[in-house]
Design a protein around this motif. Sequence first.
Motif, PDB file in Angstrom:
ATOM      1  N   GLN A 127     136.605  61.320  53.697  1.00 35.20           N
ATOM      2  CA  GLN A 127     135.691  61.906  52.728  1.00 35.20           C
ATOM      3  C   GLN A 127     134.389  61.106  52.702  1.00 35.20           C
ATOM      4  O   GLN A 127     134.382  59.901  52.934  1.00 35.20           O
ATOM      5  N   TYR A 128     133.297  61.782  52.440  1.00 37.10           N
ATOM      6  CA  TYR A 128     132.037  61.070  52.217  1.00 37.10           C
ATOM      7  C   TYR A 128     131.210  61.802  51.174  1.00 37.10           C
ATOM      8  O   TYR A 128     131.412  62.983  50.901  1.00 37.10           O
ATOM      9  N   LEU A 160     127.665  57.557  51.443  1.00 35.50           N
ATOM     10  CA  LEU A 160     128.734  56.576  51.271  1.00 35.50           C
ATOM     11  C   LEU A 160     130.026  57.219  51.768  1.00 35.50           C
ATOM     12  O   LEU A 160     130.378  58.319  51.340  1.00 35.50           O
ATOM     13  N   LEU A 161     130.696  56.532  52.702  1.00 34.19           N
ATOM     14  CA  LEU A 161     131.894  57.089  53.330  1.00 34.19           C
ATOM     15  C   LEU A 161     133.121  56.280  52.952  1.00 34.19           C
ATOM     16  O   LEU A 161     133.062  55.050  52.863  1.00 34.19           O
ATOM     17  N   LEU A 194     116.587  57.074  64.980  1.00 36.14           N
ATOM     18  CA  LEU A 194     117.484  55.938  64.774  1.00 36.14           C
ATOM     19  C   LEU A 194     118.025  55.985  63.355  1.00 36.14           C
ATOM     20  O   LEU A 194     117.363  56.478  62.437  1.00 36.14           O
ATOM     21  N   GLN A 195     119.237  55.471  63.188  1.00 37.70           N
ATOM     22  CA  GLN A 195     119.818  55.369  61.854  1.00 37.70           C
ATOM     23  C   GLN A 195     120.664  54.110  61.774  1.00 37.70           C
ATOM     24  O   GLN A 195     120.826  53.383  62.760  1.00 37.70           O
ATOM     25  N   VAL A 196     121.193  53.842  60.570  1.00 40.78           N
ATOM     26  CA  VAL A 196     121.859  52.571  60.297  1.00 40.78           C
ATOM     27  C   VAL A 196     123.160  52.837  59.545  1.00 40.78           C
ATOM     28  O   VAL A 196     123.205  53.689  58.643  1.00 40.78           O
ATOM     29  N   LEU A 213     128.161  52.367  54.310  1.00 40.91           N
ATOM     30  CA  LEU A 213     126.935  52.969  53.788  1.00 40.91           C
ATOM     31  C   LEU A 213     126.096  53.429  54.973  1.00 40.91           C
ATOM     32  O   LEU A 213     125.799  52.629  55.870  1.00 40.91           O
ATOM     33  N   GLY A 214     125.725  54.699  54.993  1.00 40.28           N
ATOM     34  CA  GLY A 214     124.913  55.232  56.070  1.00 40.28           C
ATOM     35  C   GLY A 214     123.492  55.495  55.600  1.00 40.28           C
ATOM     36  O   GLY A 214     123.277  56.073  54.528  1.00 40.28           O
TER      37      GLY A 214
END
Length: 233
Positions: free
Chosen positions: A62-63, A125-126, A148-150, A225-226
């Motif tokens: 779930q996220y 948030l996952l 790009l992502q983090v 956290l994405g």
Amino acid sequence: MISDVAGFDWPALTAELNDTGCALTPPLLSARKCRELSALYDDVGRFRSTIDMARFRFGSGQYRYFAYPLPDPVARLRAAFYPHLLPIARDWAAKLGWDAPWPDDLETWLDRCHRAGQVRPTPILLRYGAGDWNALHRDLYGELVFPLQVVIGLDAPGTDHTGGEFLLVEQRPRAQSRGTVTQLPQGHALIFTTRDRPVRSTRGWSAAPVRHGVSTVRTGIRHTLGLVFHDAT
């Protein structure tokens, strides 16, 4: 505690991103700050939506997408990374002969997203439990995309959970795909390719499509956290 993103060795991180499509930062968040962020998951009012991955056949787990206004640490982290990722994004676009629509600051870029109809926040948030996993995918939420992502690990591998490695799969031009596996330490960030990245080819540079996912969590709970730098339609 949140470390100063500007103090990271950005030339080394850039070289790793250019080589493999992802790069692990030094410690960014203290264990206490990680616990504070993961605890937000149960404060449902902070989120605009909750996704059950099994329902949509994205995997299992779930996220939740944060709502605006973002929690202060999330907003600060997103703003802190953007100016350091921007030169890499522009360099990749130049190599591939693509437009580079990203302005110098995140606020202006997000305003551009919002004027294009991409108004929903994408920081995420996952939460994964035992048996959960995430299928290979790309986080594309509209026409405007930041390349790009983090993702930031909020739990300690081997202590809070086992398994749950981060997976990156790159489709090489006229070659077999290449996979990269990263165990995400608590408090560290992994920078990675959102959609495509440039790789050398016989004709100069080619776009290599990239997807990411998460391997099966064997035991425990895994929170991350994405940070995505474009908003969603």
